[in-house]
Design a protein around this motif. Sequence first.
Motif, PDB file in Angstrom:
ATOM      1  N   LEU A   2       0.830  -1.210   0.000  1.00 45.73           N
ATOM      2  CA  LEU A   2       0.000   0.000   0.000  1.00 45.73           C
ATOM      3  C   LEU A   2       0.861   1.256   0.000  1.00 45.73           C
ATOM      4  O   LEU A   2       0.582   2.227  -0.722  1.00 45.73           O
ATOM      5  N   ILE A   3       1.914   1.251   0.810  1.00 41.81           N
ATOM      6  CA  ILE A   3       2.801   2.412   0.889  1.00 41.81           C
ATOM      7  C   ILE A   3       3.502   2.654  -0.435  1.00 41.81           C
ATOM      8  O   ILE A   3       3.584   3.793  -0.922  1.00 41.81           O
ATOM      9  N   LYS A   4       3.981   1.580  -1.059  1.00 41.99           N
ATOM     10  CA  LYS A   4       4.706   1.712  -2.316  1.00 41.99           C
ATOM     11  C   LYS A   4       3.799   2.190  -3.441  1.00 41.99           C
ATOM     12  O   LYS A   4       4.171   3.075  -4.223  1.00 41.99           O
ATOM     13  N   SER A   5       2.596   1.609  -3.544  1.00 39.81           N
ATOM     14  CA  SER A   5       1.679   1.980  -4.631  1.00 39.81           C
ATOM     15  C   SER A   5       1.211   3.427  -4.530  1.00 39.81           C
ATOM     16  O   SER A   5       0.868   4.052  -5.534  1.00 39.81           O
ATOM     17  N   ASN A   6       1.194   3.973  -3.301  1.00 36.87           N
ATOM     18  CA  ASN A   6       0.758   5.355  -3.118  1.00 36.87           C
ATOM     19  C   ASN A   6       1.920   6.319  -2.892  1.00 36.87           C
ATOM     20  O   ASN A   6       1.693   7.512  -2.670  1.00 36.87           O
ATOM     21  N   GLN A   7       3.164   5.768  -2.948  1.00 36.44           N
ATOM     22  CA  GLN A   7       4.370   6.571  -2.725  1.00 36.44           C
ATOM     23  C   GLN A   7       4.277   7.352  -1.405  1.00 36.44           C
ATOM     24  O   GLN A   7       4.663   8.522  -1.314  1.00 36.44           O
ATOM     25  N   ALA A   8       3.737   6.703  -0.405  1.00 40.37           N
ATOM     26  CA  ALA A   8       3.534   7.360   0.898  1.00 40.37           C
ATOM     27  C   ALA A   8       4.854   7.479   1.658  1.00 40.37           C
ATOM     28  O   ALA A   8       5.746   6.650   1.524  1.00 40.37           O
ATOM     29  N   LEU A   9       4.946   8.534   2.476  1.00 37.55           N
ATOM     30  CA  LEU A   9       6.118   8.776   3.304  1.00 37.55           C
ATOM     31  C   LEU A   9       5.678   8.831   4.773  1.00 37.55           C
ATOM     32  O   LEU A   9       4.809   9.627   5.137  1.00 37.55           O
ATOM     33  N   VAL A  10       6.263   7.942   5.596  1.00 37.58           N
ATOM     34  CA  VAL A  10       5.915   7.886   7.017  1.00 37.58           C
ATOM     35  C   VAL A  10       7.134   8.324   7.832  1.00 37.58           C
ATOM     36  O   VAL A  10       8.205   7.718   7.736  1.00 37.58           O
ATOM     37  N   LYS A  11       6.959   9.397   8.613  1.00 40.53           N
ATOM     38  CA  LYS A  11       8.043   9.926   9.442  1.00 40.53           C
ATOM     39  C   LYS A  11       7.734   9.665  10.917  1.00 40.53           C
ATOM     40  O   LYS A  11       6.593   9.815  11.338  1.00 40.53           O
ATOM     41  N   THR A  12       8.770   9.300  11.686  1.00 37.24           N
ATOM     42  CA  THR A  12       8.578   9.060  13.127  1.00 37.24           C
ATOM     43  C   THR A  12       9.640   9.789  13.927  1.00 37.24           C
ATOM     44  O   THR A  12      10.755  10.004  13.447  1.00 37.24           O
ATOM     45  N   GLU A  13       9.281  10.181  15.151  1.00 33.98           N
ATOM     46  CA  GLU A  13      10.246  10.719  16.117  1.00 33.98           C
ATOM     47  C   GLU A  13      10.787   9.546  16.935  1.00 33.98           C
ATOM     48  O   GLU A  13      10.491   8.384  16.639  1.00 33.98           O
TER      49      GLU A  13
END
Length: 624
Positions: free
Chosen positions: A493-504
Amino acid sequence: MDYLRKEFYDSVKLNDTIFDFIQNSSLDGLMYWDLENPGNDWISDKFWDTLGYSPNEILNRPSSWRTTINPEDLKSVNKNLQKHYDDPSFPYDLTSRYKHQNGSTVRIRCRGLAIRDKDNKAIRMVVVCSESPKEKESSEKFRQLLEIAPDAMIIVNNDGRIVMANQQTVKIFGYSKEELLGNLVEMLMPGRSASHHHHLVGQFFKSPKTRGMGSGMKLFATKKDGSEFPVEISLSPLKTEDGMLVTAAIRDITEQKRSEEIRQISDRLTLATQAAKIGIWEYDIVNNLLQWDDKMFDLYGISKSSFSGAYGAWQKGLHPDDVERSEEEVRLAINNKKKFDTEFRIIWPDQSVRHIRASALVQRNDKGEPLRMVGTNWDITERKRSEEIARKMASLKSKSKEMEQFAYIASHDLKEPLLTIKNYAKLLVEDYGSELHGEASHFTTSIVKASTRMEELITGLLEYSMLGSNHRQLKEVDCCKTIESVLHDLGGLIKSNQALVKTENLPMIKAFPLEIKLLFQNLIQNAIKFKKEGIQPIIIIAVEKIDGGWKFKIEDNGIGIAKNHKDKIFTIFRRLHKQNKYEGSGIGLAHAKKIVELHNGEIWVESEPSSGSSFYFTILTELL
C-alpha cells in the motif's frame, strides 16, 4: 680592634650587599639628603615598606617623606633640623607621627647626622629611622587579632575607602587584599544600597551623635562574581590620632537564613497539614537519615519504635513493583534532574496495600550540593479506588453500548445483504433451476457480491467483539519495532501510493502488543487511503510524555474531516464515503477507539476538510 672597624668601613664601601643587609635588618628606613640642592632626597625602600607603600607609588615626588608626616610634627622636625645644621653639638633625635597607607598612624624615631664641608657648613644629612617598638608591637597585635577573627573584618577611613582587610574578607568576597585596599567599601554591596550606605558613612564621620551605627544589622553583600548573599554587620568606631576610622565585622549568614526559612516552612506546613492528614518528612542526604512527624507513622501503619530512621526503612515499606521507580524519582530529584512529585504503593504490616502521593523540595548549599529533602506524603488510596471503580463503570457502559450497536446491526444492517442473498437465491431456483445463462449469470454475480459484503461485515463485527475479550497481559512494547512491523505489512500500500511515514524517537510503553500494532496499522492505513488526489501522502508520528503514560499524534495531509463528522467516525460501521470511492467496512476507527480504551486512554481527531487530519490518542497504563 681599630683595624676591624677600618676593614668594616672599607667592606661597606666596596660591597653594596653588606650595606643593604645592614639597613634592611637593623633599621626601618634610611635617608640621605642633599642640603645644597633641597628636594633631592634618597630614601630607602624599607622606609616606605614600613608605611605600607611600594616604591613605585612614591616615584617622582621630591621630599615625599614630608607628605606622610603629621603637619604638626613637621614643624618640630624643621625646627630641630635647623638647630642641628647651625650647631653640630645639638643632636637631631625626634619621634614623629607618619600616616600609613591604610590610614593608620605610625610613630617613627628619626636620628640624623649632618655631613659638613671644611667650613663646617652642613651639605648632606644622614637620617636613620626606626618604628617605635611599642607602636610596632601594638600594630602587629592588632593585625593578628584581625586575621584570627572568624568574621570578615575591614577598616574604612573617613573617605569611605578600605584601609585594612583580613584574610576572611578575601575568602568570603573573592577579592584579593590588593583589590580591596584603597577602594570604596561600596564595592562589597549591591548597587541598590550603595548610595544609602555612602550617606550613612558620611553622617557617621560628620557628627558624633550619629556614630552609633549599630550591631547585628542584617543586609545583603555582593561577591566579586556579582552574586548576592545575606550578611550580619556590626560597625564600631576606631579612634586614631589622625581621626576616626570605622571597623566593620561582616558575617555570612547564608546558612542561618536557610535554616530560618526551613523552620518557617516547617511551621507553615505543620499548621496547613494538620487538618488535611498530610505527613511531613525530612531526609538528611549527607547522613542518610529520615525524620518523620507523627502523621507519617499513621500513613505507613507502623509505630515509632519499629522505625530505624534510616533511608532503607522507607524502602522496606514500598511495594516491590514500585521500589525501582520510586528510588529513581529520588535520585533524579537529588541530582536536580526532575522535581520530586510522584505516587507509589506501600504495604502495611497487615499486608494491605495503600497508595501514597509524595512531593518534596531539595535544599542545597551555595555550591549547589544537595543537603536534605523536605517533603510531604498523603494517602490517595480512596481516590485510586474511586478511579478504578469509575474505569470499570466506564468499561461496562462501553460494553453496554457495544451490545446495543450489535443488536442494531444484527436487526438492521445485516438483514439487507442477507435478504439480497435469499431473494436472488429464490429467483434463481424458481425461474432458472439448473440452467445458469442469461439473467442467471447476473443473479449469480449479485449473490457473490452480496455474500462477500456480508462476510466482510460479519468478520469485522466478530473481530470487534473479540477485542479485549482474551486474558492477555500488559507487556513492555517497543513502539519503534511495532511501527517497523506495521510498515512492513503495509509495504504494498505504501509503495503503490508513494507514501512517506516519518517518526520521532518512539518510547517503550506498557501495552497489549497485538492490539497496539492493530491500532497503529488502522490509523496509518486510513491516513494513506484518504489521501488527496495527486498529492504524496505524508504521515508524521509524534509522541510526548504525560502523567501516567503517553500521548501519540498521527498527522496526515489527506482530505480531512468535516467538523460535524468528528464524533461519528469512531462508531462501528459508520462510513462517510461511498463504497465505490473508498473501500472498507467502516470498522477500523471503531477498532482504534476500543483498543485505546483498553489502555485506559482516549482518542480524538483535529481536522478540517482539505487540510489533513491529526489523530491523537493516549496510552495510560504506567500505574496499572
